[in-house]
Design a protein around this motif. Structure first.
Motif, PDB file in Angstrom:
ATOM      1  N   LEU A 106       0.805  -1.223   0.000  1.00 14.67           N
ATOM      2  CA  LEU A 106       0.000   0.000   0.000  1.00 14.67           C
ATOM      3  C   LEU A 106       0.837   1.272   0.000  1.00 14.67           C
ATOM      4  O   LEU A 106       0.293   2.370  -0.138  1.00 14.67           O
ATOM      5  CB  LEU A 106      -0.925   0.016   1.223  1.00 14.67           C
ATOM      6  CG  LEU A 106      -1.882  -1.164   1.384  1.00 14.67           C
ATOM      7  CD1 LEU A 106      -2.687  -1.018   2.676  1.00 14.67           C
ATOM      8  CD2 LEU A 106      -2.824  -1.260   0.182  1.00 14.67           C
ATOM      9  N   LEU A 107       2.151   1.145   0.141  1.00 16.85           N
ATOM     10  CA  LEU A 107       2.984   2.326   0.362  1.00 16.85           C
ATOM     11  C   LEU A 107       3.024   3.284  -0.825  1.00 16.85           C
ATOM     12  O   LEU A 107       3.117   4.500  -0.634  1.00 16.85           O
ATOM     13  CB  LEU A 107       4.401   1.911   0.759  1.00 16.85           C
ATOM     14  CG  LEU A 107       4.719   1.888   2.261  1.00 16.85           C
ATOM     15  CD1 LEU A 107       4.797   3.282   2.839  1.00 16.85           C
ATOM     16  CD2 LEU A 107       3.701   1.067   3.033  1.00 16.85           C
ATOM     17  N   ASP A 108       2.952   2.771  -2.052  1.00 21.19           N
ATOM     18  CA  ASP A 108       2.951   3.685  -3.195  1.00 21.19           C
ATOM     19  C   ASP A 108       1.664   4.506  -3.232  1.00 21.19           C
ATOM     20  O   ASP A 108       1.681   5.714  -3.529  1.00 21.19           O
ATOM     21  CB  ASP A 108       3.121   2.917  -4.515  1.00 21.19           C
ATOM     22  CG  ASP A 108       4.520   2.331  -4.651  1.00 21.19           C
ATOM     23  OD1 ASP A 108       5.475   2.933  -4.120  1.00 21.19           O
ATOM     24  OD2 ASP A 108       4.655   1.268  -5.280  1.00 21.19           O
ATOM     25  N   ALA A 109       0.541   3.876  -2.907  1.00 18.53           N
ATOM     26  CA  ALA A 109      -0.721   4.614  -2.834  1.00 18.53           C
ATOM     27  C   ALA A 109      -0.691   5.626  -1.699  1.00 18.53           C
ATOM     28  O   ALA A 109      -1.214   6.741  -1.828  1.00 18.53           O
ATOM     29  CB  ALA A 109      -1.885   3.642  -2.651  1.00 18.53           C
ATOM     30  N   VAL A 110      -0.068   5.255  -0.578  1.00 14.98           N
ATOM     31  CA  VAL A 110       0.105   6.190   0.535  1.00 14.98           C
ATOM     32  C   VAL A 110       0.908   7.409   0.075  1.00 14.98           C
ATOM     33  O   VAL A 110       0.575   8.552   0.382  1.00 14.98           O
ATOM     34  CB  VAL A 110       0.817   5.495   1.713  1.00 14.98           C
ATOM     35  CG1 VAL A 110       1.301   6.516   2.746  1.00 14.98           C
ATOM     36  CG2 VAL A 110      -0.119   4.482   2.370  1.00 14.98           C
ATOM     37  N   THR A 111       1.962   7.151  -0.695  1.00 18.77           N
ATOM     38  CA  THR A 111       2.778   8.244  -1.225  1.00 18.77           C
ATOM     39  C   THR A 111       1.935   9.182  -2.074  1.00 18.77           C
ATOM     40  O   THR A 111       2.050  10.407  -1.976  1.00 18.77           O
ATOM     41  CB  THR A 111       3.948   7.690  -2.055  1.00 18.77           C
ATOM     42  OG1 THR A 111       4.731   6.815  -1.238  1.00 18.77           O
ATOM     43  CG2 THR A 111       4.838   8.807  -2.578  1.00 18.77           C
ATOM     44  N   GLY A 112       1.069   8.605  -2.904  1.00 19.34           N
ATOM     45  CA  GLY A 112       0.219   9.419  -3.759  1.00 19.34           C
ATOM     46  C   GLY A 112      -0.767  10.272  -2.980  1.00 19.34           C
ATOM     47  O   GLY A 112      -1.095  11.389  -3.395  1.00 19.34           O
ATOM     48  N   LEU A 113      -1.256   9.748  -1.850  1.00 20.25           N
ATOM     49  CA  LEU A 113      -2.262  10.473  -1.071  1.00 20.25           C
ATOM     50  C   LEU A 113      -1.638  11.398  -0.023  1.00 20.25           C
ATOM     51  O   LEU A 113      -1.670  12.620  -0.163  1.00 20.25           O
ATOM     52  CB  LEU A 113      -3.225   9.480  -0.414  1.00 20.25           C
ATOM     53  CG  LEU A 113      -4.305  10.073   0.500  1.00 20.25           C
ATOM     54  CD1 LEU A 113      -5.097  11.172  -0.201  1.00 20.25           C
ATOM     55  CD2 LEU A 113      -5.232   8.978   0.998  1.00 20.25           C
ATOM     56  N   SER A 114      -1.044  10.821   1.032  1.00 25.49           N
ATOM     57  CA  SER A 114      -0.548  11.682   2.111  1.00 25.49           C
ATOM     58  C   SER A 114       0.831  12.265   1.827  1.00 25.49           C
ATOM     59  O   SER A 114       1.151  13.363   2.290  1.00 25.49           O
ATOM     60  CB  SER A 114      -0.535  10.925   3.442  1.00 25.49           C
ATOM     61  OG  SER A 114       0.302   9.789   3.378  1.00 25.49           O
ATOM     62  N   GLY A 115       1.654  11.522   1.067  1.00 21.88           N
ATOM     63  CA  GLY A 115       2.978  12.051   0.750  1.00 21.88           C
ATOM     64  C   GLY A 115       2.910  13.250  -0.180  1.00 21.88           C
ATOM     65  O   GLY A 115       3.534  14.291   0.056  1.00 21.88           O
ATOM     66  N   SER A 116       2.128  13.130  -1.246  1.00 22.07           N
ATOM     67  CA  SER A 116       1.989  14.221  -2.225  1.00 22.07           C
ATOM     68  C   SER A 116       0.845  15.156  -1.885  1.00 22.07           C
ATOM     69  O   SER A 116       0.780  16.276  -2.403  1.00 22.07           O
ATOM     70  CB  SER A 116       1.758  13.636  -3.622  1.00 22.07           C
ATOM     71  OG  SER A 116       2.844  12.830  -4.027  1.00 22.07           O
TER      72      SER A 116
END
Length: 261
Positions: free
Chosen positions: A157-167
């Motif tokens: 799930l970490l790439d999706a996390v990057t897309g949402l909360s990271g970016s």
């Protein structure tokens, strides 16, 4: 810490302010003099190393706070010092498996934080390899809690996390800018318009967090029949703002996967 940029600064300040680490227990390697000076001014007593491997040799937890493109070179440099140490990476997109190969250690924790960590309101999502001890995981969770919320998730799930909360902070900053521009267009002075936009975003986020309400519930509560909010929402739906934000998160997540190779 390998890398002394804004996120490393946020973490170091948060750890020391919470009393979870003394400043003189943190060693940083960054070749940029400006970054070192900023850290020294903000975290008095912090130590600096002359090389990445020298920094890694000083600690049980080695935080990798560099850009993904720099991680491979850093990994090779510190590999000889990583025996018995845990690598904690905040480099976007790089899997625990890739990080383990780069740094020559099976003990890897991967973290996706975001920039509100700078003000103690960040969001971090964390996963680990099986080789990481429970004690090391608890330590990292406690440290990250000093700069905001922490969630554990499967690495898939970490790439999706990057897309949402990271970016996401970048997306929300654009929204705040647009709201302020709208206020100016409607006749507000620029400073007042920006303050109202920022404070409205912050207050709405806190309201949603504290009530636990679905965003649609709040939206409906402020949308009176024939009123101002529903008129504005109609324009946003016509212009496809909802779909554009969804696509922006997906695009950022896709880019995170690309960075990870």
């Amino acid at each position: 810490m390998i890398g002394g940029g804004q996120m490393a600064l946020a973490l170091a300040e948060g750890f020391t302010a919470a009393g979870l680490a003394a400043a003189d227990a943190i060693t940083v390697y960054d070749p940029d003099e400006t970054a070192r000076e900023r850290l020294a001014n903000r975290v008095a007593g912090i130590h600096f190393a002359e090389t990445a491997s020298q920094a890694a040799a000083t600690a049980d937890l080695v935080w990798l706070a560099v850009k993904p493109q720099q991680a491979a070179a850093v990994g090779r440099e510190i590999a000889g010092e990583m025996e018995g140490r845990t690598l904690v990476s905040i480099a976007a997109g790089l899997s625990t498996a890739a990080l383990a190969r780069m740094a020559g250690t099976p003990q890897v924790i991967r973290v996706m934080p975001n920039t509100p960590c700078l003000v103690g309101r960040g969001v971090s999502v964390i996963c680990r390899t099986e080789a990481v001890s429970a004690a090391a995981m608890r330590r990292v969770l406690a440290l990250l809690a000093a700069v905001g919320h922490v969630h554990e998730a499967d690495e898939s799930l970490l790439d999706a996390v990057t897309g949402l909360s990271g970016s996401g902070p970048g997306f929300l900053a654009l929204i705040v800018e647009a709201l302020a521009d709208g206020g100016v267009k409607a006749g507000l002075p620029r400073p007042l318009a920006q303050s109202l936009a920022v404070q409205t975003l912050a207050g709405t986020g806190l309201l949603l967090e504290r009530t636990g309400d679905h965003p649609a519930v709040l939206k409906d509560k402020v949308s009176s029949p024939g009123g101002t909010t529903i008129a504005g929402l109609g324009v946003l739906e016509e212009r496809g703002v909802r779909g554009a934000l969804i696509d922006a998160v997906v695009a950022a997540a896709t880019r995170a996967r690309e960075l990870g190779g």
